[in-house]
Design a protein around this motif. Structure first.
Motif, PDB file in Angstrom:
ATOM      1  N   VAL A 153      18.188  13.700   7.130  1.00  0.00           N
ATOM      2  CA  VAL A 153      17.159  13.010   6.368  1.00  0.00           C
ATOM      3  C   VAL A 153      15.840  13.242   7.086  1.00  0.00           C
ATOM      4  N   VAL A 154      14.886  13.796   6.379  1.00  0.00           N
ATOM      5  CA  VAL A 154      13.569  14.052   6.951  1.00  0.00           C
ATOM      6  C   VAL A 154      12.680  12.871   6.574  1.00  0.00           C
ATOM      7  N   LYS A 201       8.466  21.331   8.927  1.00  0.00           N
ATOM      8  CA  LYS A 201       8.649  22.725   8.516  1.00  0.00           C
ATOM      9  C   LYS A 201      10.023  23.254   8.914  1.00  0.00           C
ATOM     10  N   GLN A 202      10.721  22.527   9.769  1.00  0.00           N
ATOM     11  CA  GLN A 202      12.069  22.931  10.179  1.00  0.00           C
ATOM     12  C   GLN A 202      12.870  21.707  10.579  1.00  0.00           C
TER      13      GLN A 202
END
Length: 191
Positions: free
Chosen positions: A164-165, A170-171
């Motif tokens: 979960v971001v 970007k990575q």
């Protein structure tokens, strides 16, 4: 199936402090070496065990780190070993049972808490079973052989990971937290 151990370090616990009638404890760390039969039905669940290298007896060899806290005089212990299946290579048993501060290498009175398990004569054992904990002192891990295809090529396949971001990124790692990730075969986002 067989195992043998190599003790790398042995030291008195808390400078020889006695824990009730059990007396002083000692800490041992090292490596346990295993050799298992890949044909044994209990071992068939291990993914790609048939493709792992085998020794001259047809066994698959691997090793695990261990961390053991035991009565210095085993006859004064209660004869019971408590084994913690170490989550992420850590050591939580002392915190759960002894109300202790968490630590990967307990060495202070606070890190042994109220001494509940030790005063009652238990031997405590942690053995690594995960290959991917972070490379950090004090964590226990298993050291498994690298299985390969019959022609010697590395085994490749789909590895799924979820995460979960919670902020723009970007990575993201394909491993849990800072664990060791599987190596990426192709670094092409279109693949």
């Amino acid at each position: 199936d067989r195992a043998r151990a190599a003790v790398v370090h042995c030291s008195p616990l808390l400078s020889g402090t006695a824990f009730g009638a059990t007396g002083p404890y000692e800490k041992l760390t090292g490596t346990i070496y295993f050799a298992i039969d890949p044909r044994n039905s209990a071992n068939r669940i291990i993914t790609d065990i048939d493709l792992a290298p085998k020794n001259g007896n047809g066994r698959v060899e691997f090793s695990s780190d261990f961390y053991l806290i035991k009565p210095k005089d085993p006859a004064r212990g209660n004869g019971t070993l408590l084994y913690e299946v170490s989550n992420r290579g850590g050591k939580g048993m002392l915190g759960f049972f002894n109300f202790a501060q968490g630590n990967l290498d307990p060495s202070t009175a606070e890190q042994f808490g109220d001494g509940f398990l030790l005063e009652r004569g238990f031997t405590l054992l942690w053995v690594g079973w995960q290959f991917d904990p972070p490379l950090r002192d004090g964590l226990v891990r298993v050291h498994a052989p690298l299985a390969r295809n019959p022609d010697g090529r590395p085994i490749s396949g789909l590895v799924r990971s979820d995460f979960v971001v919670i902020e723009t990124a970007k990575q993201a790692s394909l491993a849990d937290r800072d664990h060791q990730a599987y190596p990426v075969l192709a670094n092409d986002p279109a693949a």
